[in-house]
Design a protein around this motif. Sequence first.
Motif, PDB file in Angstrom:
ATOM      1  N   UNK A  74      59.694   4.295 -54.199  1.00 56.30           N
ATOM      2  CA  UNK A  74      61.046   4.504 -54.726  1.00 56.30           C
ATOM      3  C   UNK A  74      61.998   4.604 -53.538  1.00 56.30           C
ATOM      4  N   UNK A  75      63.236   4.194 -53.765  1.00 56.92           N
ATOM      5  CA  UNK A  75      64.250   4.197 -52.720  1.00 56.92           C
ATOM      6  C   UNK A  75      65.488   4.884 -53.259  1.00 56.92           C
ATOM      7  N   UNK A  76      65.850   6.019 -52.648  1.00 56.68           N
ATOM      8  CA  UNK A  76      67.057   6.768 -53.009  1.00 56.68           C
ATOM      9  C   UNK A  76      68.052   6.587 -51.875  1.00 56.68           C
ATOM     10  N   UNK A  77      69.011   5.699 -52.083  1.00 50.77           N
ATOM     11  CA  UNK A  77      69.975   5.347 -51.048  1.00 50.77           C
ATOM     12  C   UNK A  77      71.191   6.258 -51.097  1.00 50.77           C
ATOM     13  N   UNK A  78      72.032   6.143 -50.067  1.00 55.06           N
ATOM     14  CA  UNK A  78      73.302   6.872 -50.051  1.00 55.06           C
ATOM     15  C   UNK A  78      74.449   5.943 -50.396  1.00 55.06           C
ATOM     16  N   UNK A  79      74.125   4.775 -50.937  1.00 54.51           N
ATOM     17  CA  UNK A  79      75.157   3.855 -51.403  1.00 54.51           C
ATOM     18  C   UNK A  79      74.643   3.112 -52.629  1.00 54.51           C
ATOM     19  N   UNK A  80      75.498   2.284 -53.204  1.00 53.27           N
ATOM     20  CA  UNK A  80      75.070   1.488 -54.351  1.00 53.27           C
ATOM     21  C   UNK A  80      74.857   0.029 -53.966  1.00 53.27           C
ATOM     22  N   UNK A  81      75.004  -0.254 -52.685  1.00 55.44           N
ATOM     23  CA  UNK A  81      74.864  -1.623 -52.199  1.00 55.44           C
ATOM     24  C   UNK A  81      73.405  -2.012 -51.980  1.00 55.44           C
ATOM     25  N   UNK A  82      72.658  -1.158 -51.281  1.00 51.38           N
ATOM     26  CA  UNK A  82      71.328  -1.579 -50.861  1.00 51.38           C
ATOM     27  C   UNK A  82      70.286  -1.585 -51.988  1.00 51.38           C
ATOM     28  N   UNK A  83      70.334  -0.642 -52.958  1.00 51.80           N
ATOM     29  CA  UNK A  83      69.397  -0.784 -54.077  1.00 51.80           C
ATOM     30  C   UNK A  83      69.607  -2.100 -54.841  1.00 51.80           C
ATOM     31  N   UNK A  84      70.872  -2.492 -55.032  1.00 45.70           N
ATOM     32  CA  UNK A  84      71.149  -3.771 -55.689  1.00 45.70           C
ATOM     33  C   UNK A  84      70.641  -4.923 -54.831  1.00 45.70           C
ATOM     34  N   UNK A  85      70.829  -4.791 -53.523  1.00 43.01           N
ATOM     35  CA  UNK A  85      70.353  -5.821 -52.604  1.00 43.01           C
ATOM     36  C   UNK A  85      68.827  -5.906 -52.628  1.00 43.01           C
ATOM     37  N   UNK A  86      68.173  -4.751 -52.778  1.00 41.26           N
ATOM     38  CA  UNK A  86      66.713  -4.738 -52.839  1.00 41.26           C
ATOM     39  C   UNK A  86      66.211  -5.572 -54.021  1.00 41.26           C
ATOM     40  N   UNK A  87      66.877  -5.437 -55.152  1.00 40.25           N
ATOM     41  CA  UNK A  87      66.505  -6.236 -56.326  1.00 40.25           C
ATOM     42  C   UNK A  87      66.774  -7.711 -56.053  1.00 40.25           C
ATOM     43  N   UNK A  88      67.933  -7.985 -55.482  1.00 36.08           N
ATOM     44  CA  UNK A  88      68.332  -9.363 -55.201  1.00 36.08           C
ATOM     45  C   UNK A  88      67.362 -10.042 -54.234  1.00 36.08           C
ATOM     46  N   UNK A  89      66.876  -9.288 -53.247  1.00 37.68           N
ATOM     47  CA  UNK A  89      66.005  -9.870 -52.227  1.00 37.68           C
ATOM     48  C   UNK A  89      64.525  -9.724 -52.542  1.00 37.68           C
ATOM     49  N   UNK A  90      64.214  -9.176 -53.723  1.00 36.37           N
ATOM     50  CA  UNK A  90      62.824  -9.137 -54.155  1.00 36.37           C
ATOM     51  C   UNK A  90      62.042  -7.907 -53.757  1.00 36.37           C
ATOM     52  N   UNK A  91      62.726  -6.871 -53.257  1.00 33.42           N
ATOM     53  CA  UNK A  91      62.029  -5.633 -52.872  1.00 33.42           C
ATOM     54  C   UNK A  91      62.140  -4.550 -53.942  1.00 33.42           C
ATOM     55  N   UNK A  92      63.041  -4.745 -54.908  1.00 32.16           N
ATOM     56  CA  UNK A  92      63.250  -3.772 -55.971  1.00 32.16           C
ATOM     57  C   UNK A  92      63.009  -4.393 -57.330  1.00 32.16           C
TER      58      UNK A  92
END
Length: 247
Positions: A74-92
């Motif tokens: 699980x990834x708890x970020x301090x922004x809303x950019x990188x979790x979305x990016x994780x999904x986009x790039x195949x890591x989430x």
Amino acid sequence: MRRTFLLPGLALAALMTVSAPAAEISAAVAANFTKPAEELGKTFTARTGDTVAFSFGATGQLYTQLSQGAPFEVFLAADDKRPALAVQEGFGVAGTVFTYAVGKVVLYSPNIDVTDGAAVLKANAFRHLAVADPRTAPYGAAGMQVLDRLGLTETVTARIVTGENISQALQFIESGNAELGFVALSQVVDKPATQVWRVPAEDYAPIRQDAVLTTAGAGDPAARAFLQFLQGDEGRAIIEKYGYEVK
């Protein structure tokens, strides 16, 4: 509006009652969320028997590790950019992103009265101001936005000491290497009011902190259950206790 996702066909309550070997969840967590994460982890363990192994750091650094194969579930970020990016790039995992907290940046000093933080910054009567690296730490970026809003970026830049993450920025302040600095409210929520200036919300972009289930955790019911726990009443109450807003 708060976004949630449900584990298909399996409620959190059921997960907590099924007898199964205890699991250990690997969680990458933004450094500002250290205190609430540790309490959430202990409470989750008490409820389920499963444990959470936390890796704390700057959001950008954690994302780099995730993208390079770190087995975070699980990834708890301090922004809303990188979790979305994780999904986009195949890591989430698609459909699992949600906002678990909205953070607040503050100016903190253990020795200077910062009741009127804007006036203290404008007086420029300090040697060093601690800020987390704005390139990788959203709270550092927020601190720089505050200076820009006050028209102080050029004046104060030479006095800034940059922490690798928000935890190091706090260490600089508490060790005396900087007289004051920008940190997360959650880190100093129990400090006297004279030591903490709560920056007006309009002085920086909202710090929406999103979480995501990673592809490494996609097959782990315990990882999914932990994210569901964050969205439940007990988890939300713990998060709010540390000064965050929950959506």
